[in-house]
Write a protein that holds these residues in place. Structure first.
Motif, PDB file in Angstrom:
ATOM      1  N   ILE A   6       0.818  -1.222   0.000  1.00  9.74           N
ATOM      2  CA  ILE A   6       0.000   0.000   0.000  1.00  9.74           C
ATOM      3  C   ILE A   6       0.853   1.274   0.000  1.00  9.74           C
ATOM      4  O   ILE A   6       0.310   2.364  -0.154  1.00  9.74           O
ATOM      5  N   ASP A   7       2.165   1.131   0.110  1.00  6.26           N
ATOM      6  CA  ASP A   7       3.031   2.300  -0.046  1.00  6.26           C
ATOM      7  C   ASP A   7       2.786   2.984  -1.399  1.00  6.26           C
ATOM      8  O   ASP A   7       2.968   4.194  -1.542  1.00  6.26           O
ATOM      9  N   ILE A  37      -7.306   2.652  -1.891  1.00  7.36           N
ATOM     10  CA  ILE A  37      -6.231   1.663  -2.072  1.00  7.36           C
ATOM     11  C   ILE A  37      -6.382   0.915  -3.392  1.00  7.36           C
ATOM     12  O   ILE A  37      -5.393   0.597  -4.057  1.00  7.36           O
ATOM     13  N   ALA A  86       2.231  13.519   6.329  1.00 11.41           N
ATOM     14  CA  ALA A  86       0.844  13.086   6.111  1.00 11.41           C
ATOM     15  C   ALA A  86       0.822  11.645   5.604  1.00 11.41           C
ATOM     16  O   ALA A  86       0.038  10.816   6.080  1.00 11.41           O
ATOM     17  N   GLU A  87       1.716  11.349   4.663  1.00 13.27           N
ATOM     18  CA  GLU A  87       1.817   9.982   4.128  1.00 13.27           C
ATOM     19  C   GLU A  87       2.218   9.011   5.247  1.00 13.27           C
ATOM     20  O   GLU A  87       1.656   7.902   5.361  1.00 13.27           O
ATOM     21  N   ASN A  91       6.508  12.289   3.329  1.00 10.92           N
ATOM     22  CA  ASN A  91       6.104  13.430   4.154  1.00 10.92           C
ATOM     23  C   ASN A  91       5.247  12.954   5.337  1.00 10.92           C
ATOM     24  O   ASN A  91       4.825  11.792   5.390  1.00 10.92           O
ATOM     25  N   LEU A 110      10.337   6.597   0.728  1.00 11.65           N
ATOM     26  CA  LEU A 110       9.312   5.586   0.447  1.00 11.65           C
ATOM     27  C   LEU A 110       9.997   4.243   0.145  1.00 11.65           C
ATOM     28  O   LEU A 110      11.201   4.195  -0.085  1.00 11.65           O
ATOM     29  N   PHE A 111       9.232   3.174   0.144  1.00  7.80           N
ATOM     30  CA  PHE A 111       9.797   1.841  -0.094  1.00  7.80           C
ATOM     31  C   PHE A 111      10.418   1.751  -1.492  1.00  7.80           C
ATOM     32  O   PHE A 111       9.800   2.173  -2.471  1.00  7.80           O
ATOM     33  N   ARG A 118      12.432   8.930  -3.069  1.00 10.52           N
ATOM     34  CA  ARG A 118      11.551  10.066  -2.747  1.00 10.52           C
ATOM     35  C   ARG A 118      11.273  10.089  -1.241  1.00 10.52           C
ATOM     36  O   ARG A 118      10.835   9.096  -0.676  1.00 10.52           O
ATOM     37  N   ALA A 149      -2.615   9.075  -0.506  1.00  9.42           N
ATOM     38  CA  ALA A 149      -2.290   8.825   0.910  1.00  9.42           C
ATOM     39  C   ALA A 149      -2.551  10.091   1.725  1.00  9.42           C
ATOM     40  O   ALA A 149      -3.145  10.037   2.808  1.00  9.42           O
ATOM     41  N   GLU A 150      -2.123  11.227   1.185  1.00  8.85           N
ATOM     42  CA  GLU A 150      -2.349  12.510   1.866  1.00  8.85           C
ATOM     43  C   GLU A 150      -3.848  12.783   1.990  1.00  8.85           C
ATOM     44  O   GLU A 150      -4.337  13.231   3.038  1.00  8.85           O
ATOM     45  N   VAL A 189       0.152   3.785  -2.771  1.00  9.52           N
ATOM     46  CA  VAL A 189      -0.916   4.794  -2.705  1.00  9.52           C
ATOM     47  C   VAL A 189      -0.326   6.209  -2.682  1.00  9.52           C
ATOM     48  O   VAL A 189      -0.946   7.166  -3.139  1.00  9.52           O
ATOM     49  N   LYS A 190       0.916   6.319  -2.170  1.00  2.84           N
ATOM     50  CA  LYS A 190       1.577   7.631  -2.061  1.00  2.84           C
ATOM     51  C   LYS A 190       1.982   8.195  -3.429  1.00  2.84           C
ATOM     52  O   LYS A 190       2.340   9.366  -3.532  1.00  2.84           O
ATOM     53  N   TYR A 191       1.960   7.350  -4.452  1.00  3.49           N
ATOM     54  CA  TYR A 191       2.334   7.804  -5.797  1.00  3.49           C
ATOM     55  C   TYR A 191       1.118   8.149  -6.660  1.00  3.49           C
ATOM     56  O   TYR A 191       1.293   8.617  -7.784  1.00  3.49           O
ATOM     57  N   ASN A 248      -1.753  13.583  -3.281  1.00  8.21           N
ATOM     58  CA  ASN A 248      -1.796  12.153  -3.599  1.00  8.21           C
ATOM     59  C   ASN A 248      -2.798  11.447  -2.681  1.00  8.21           C
ATOM     60  O   ASN A 248      -3.279  12.020  -1.702  1.00  8.21           O
ATOM     61  N   LYS A 293       1.423  18.013   4.936  1.00  6.07           N
ATOM     62  CA  LYS A 293       1.798  17.357   3.679  1.00  6.07           C
ATOM     63  C   LYS A 293       3.116  17.895   3.106  1.00  6.07           C
ATOM     64  O   LYS A 293       3.680  17.319   2.176  1.00  6.07           O
ATOM     65  N   TRP A 337      -0.716   8.433   7.622  1.00  3.32           N
ATOM     66  CA  TRP A 337      -1.703   7.549   6.985  1.00  3.32           C
ATOM     67  C   TRP A 337      -1.234   6.095   7.059  1.00  3.32           C
ATOM     68  O   TRP A 337      -1.991   5.197   7.416  1.00  3.32           O
ATOM     69  N   HIS A 338       0.041   5.897   6.746  1.00  4.80           N
ATOM     70  CA  HIS A 338       0.577   4.533   6.747  1.00  4.80           C
ATOM     71  C   HIS A 338       0.534   3.935   8.157  1.00  4.80           C
ATOM     72  O   HIS A 338       0.136   2.785   8.352  1.00  4.80           O
TER      73      HIS A 338
END
Lengths: 197, 197
Positions: free
Chosen positions: A16-17, A73, B38-39, B36, B28-29, B33, A38-39, A19-21, A36, B20, B42-43
């Protein structure tokens, strides 16, 4: 819980990472930067918590929060479709259902079933929780567009009637939020940032 | 709820959009990048929901979710301090407390008090909910760094001992998650992406 469950959960957490893209059409407040998913989902979760008292019906707020945290998602596979898209339906549910089964299906069986049920409940929009979640989901971009001098309405030439129709979903969850939203829409017409034909 | 309450809530909702823009050190994974706040929040909320069954003690999951959703909002004023920063304490609580009072203080009085109490509870880290929230907050960057060939450990030359010490907070919330985390840390040493002096 056993180790296999944990490894499945970690696989879901990593998946689900993505989702940030996923970029939405709407921009952050007073900004040119696209939001995005996730935000967006984080913001909706806090909006739901803060605005829960405006729900017309009693709601289980944890369930609403889960809905808004997971509702996008599926777009990892199906992509974000603009709510005012004229070519493709915003609710492309068959494609999204396949995505839900694949992505939530990474979780241990019982959790996967629970998540899919929450997502389906949101899509159906019939329970008090789903109605309130959808109100919040429609309210955030309205706040953004009014903060951004018309935002996506101007960028994609969306008229008042379309906006009014899509936003009236807010009424199903909260009359108070709808009264406020209706005021913002009418103000936007008065300010010339939303065209009324 | 009255209209004044709603307008205060909307002011808060607009203010927290700034979360954000707060960049963390971690990426990120499998990515270059930066994440932030907010991301990240959420995670963590979804991680808390999915991993709740691994908490050693009974937890109110809604409270944990609220904690992780709001825990970094204070950084709008105080900024993100890297957990391995050698100049400034990661927990610069006086500055953060001022920020909490200002930002949550935008909300109607009772909601502001509730939010500040939840944030204080997270910072104190003494309740079952705060311990589990902190476990999750430490686990996410561990997953990211191991997915990113050492990530911030390599970038900022952080040794095993520091990582082990900071990550051992995970143990306070969940022995299962700690066993998994300890394995990841040891594997990272074995793979040469975390240096052991």
């Amino acid at each position: 819980m056993n180790t296999t469950d944990l490894l499945d959960q970690i696989a879901f957490i990593k998946e689900i990472d993505k989702v940030k893209y996923i970029q939405r059409k709407t921009k952050l407040f007073n900004s040119d930067r696209n939001e995005n998913d996730a935000e967006h989902s984080w913001h909706l979760a806090l909006m739901a918590i803060v605005l829960a008292g405006h729900s017309d019906e009693p709601i289980n707020i944890l369930r609403v929060v889960k809905m808004v945290l997971i509702h996008d998602i599926v777009e990892i596979d199906s992509g974000d479709v603009f709510i005012y898209d004229t070519q493709k339906s915003h609710d492309n549910t068959d494609e999204e259902r396949l995505a839900a089964n694949r992505i939530f299906g990474l979780l241990p069986k019982k959790q996967a079933e629970d998540m899919i049920a929450i997502w389906e409940e949101f899509v159906a929009g019939e329970t008090n929780e789903a109605k309130f979640a959808k109100s919040i989901d429609r309210l955030e971009p309205l706040l953004q567009n009014t903060s951004n001098n018309g935002g996506t309405w101007k960028e994609f030439d969306v008229p008042y009637q379309k906006v009014y129709e899509k936003k009236s979903v807010i009424k199903e969850g909260s009359k108070t939020l709808w009264t406020y939203a209706e005021g913002l829409i009418n103000d936007s017409v008065a300010k010339g940032i939303l065209k009324k034909e």
